[in-house]
Write an enzyme that holds these catalytic residues in place. Sequence first.
Site, PDB file in Angstrom:
ATOM      1  N   LEU A 113       0.875  -1.168   0.000  1.00 17.83           N
ATOM      2  CA  LEU A 113       0.000   0.000   0.000  1.00 17.83           C
ATOM      3  C   LEU A 113       0.913   1.219   0.000  1.00 17.83           C
ATOM      4  CD1 LEU A 113      -2.784  -0.831   2.644  1.00 17.83           C
ATOM      5  CD2 LEU A 113      -2.981  -0.891   0.158  1.00 17.83           C
ATOM      6  N   ASP A 114       0.547   2.235  -0.785  1.00 18.66           N
ATOM      7  CA  ASP A 114       1.353   3.448  -0.826  1.00 18.66           C
ATOM      8  C   ASP A 114       1.489   4.034   0.575  1.00 18.66           C
ATOM      9  OD1 ASP A 114       1.380   3.105  -3.545  1.00 18.66           O
ATOM     10  OD2 ASP A 114      -0.218   4.579  -3.922  1.00 18.66           O
ATOM     11  N   LYS A 115       2.508   4.841   0.764  1.00 20.31           N
ATOM     12  CA  LYS A 115       2.776   5.441   2.068  1.00 20.31           C
ATOM     13  C   LYS A 115       1.565   6.205   2.595  1.00 20.31           C
ATOM     14  CE  LYS A 115       5.938   8.655   4.386  1.00 20.31           C
ATOM     15  NZ  LYS A 115       7.133   9.518   4.240  1.00 20.31           N
ATOM     16  N   THR A 117      -1.578   5.658   1.805  1.00 20.98           N
ATOM     17  CA  THR A 117      -2.799   4.852   1.733  1.00 20.98           C
ATOM     18  C   THR A 117      -2.999   4.075   3.025  1.00 20.98           C
ATOM     19  OG1 THR A 117      -2.602   4.621  -0.667  1.00 20.98           O
ATOM     20  CG2 THR A 117      -4.002   3.030   0.460  1.00 20.98           C
ATOM     21  N   HIS A 198       0.664   2.330  -8.017  1.00 27.54           N
ATOM     22  CA  HIS A 198      -0.233   3.496  -7.892  1.00 27.54           C
ATOM     23  C   HIS A 198      -1.478   3.344  -8.773  1.00 27.54           C
ATOM     24  CE1 HIS A 198       2.645   5.516  -5.448  1.00 27.54           C
ATOM     25  NE2 HIS A 198       3.465   5.881  -6.413  1.00 27.54           N
TER      26      HIS A 198
END
Length: 245
Positions: A113-115, A117, A198
């Site tokens: 998961l993105d930072k 998110t 992303h």
Amino acid sequence: MKKIRLDKYLSDHTEWTRSQIKKKVASGLVKVQDAVIRDAGYKVSAEDVIEMEGQRICGQQYQYLLFHKPAGIVSATEDTREETVLDAVRRGGFAGEGEVPFLAKDLFPMGRLDKDTEGLLLITNDGELAHRLLSPKKHVDKVYYAKVQGKVDESDVKAFADGVDIGDDTPAKSADLRILKSGEESEIELTITEGRFHQVKRMFHAVGKEVIYLKRLSMGSLALDKTLTKGEYRSLTEEEIKKLC
């Protein structure tokens, strides 16, 4: 079931060194099947229930932790500059029933998961399960909730269903976009079957909108536990593990 030395088994499943473990074993601080063992060479298997200093290490081969990832930490096993999800888990935040599990040292986040998110992240040391669930051929559903800058409408629903061009060699696969609120700031739920870099943000960018908040709600049969606050985790139930495997 293959048996290995007690000191090797414990060093494989904890952050203690073999020499540290041998001292603990010799001091009578380790139990196997509720019996004190003072021989570091005693043979054990993954099915044995092992305790060290009164804390259960494990009675199973793998660990499965459901983590509610907050924003601001990275989905990595280690990072010299950023706090990782494993740093957060090892710091505390256990919210399950029973004793806090003694965490295996070979844990890793399954997928990323993105930072910025939030939401569901499975942390495990079961590499085979991770390979099966993350394989593009499996098409495992991943459901996200997002707030989007811009009015999301039926034209976006159709575009996502058809597969939008996000700049890769191939368009994104068909995705199910459900509009919860449409306005200058829209709210949606999106189901995708891929895990490209992303991806959700790039899909909305492709239709002229920007994601301003993103949270993963579920992955396959596993859903985020609503009782977990951000930064908390619990072990999966046996039923949850069976459904995943």
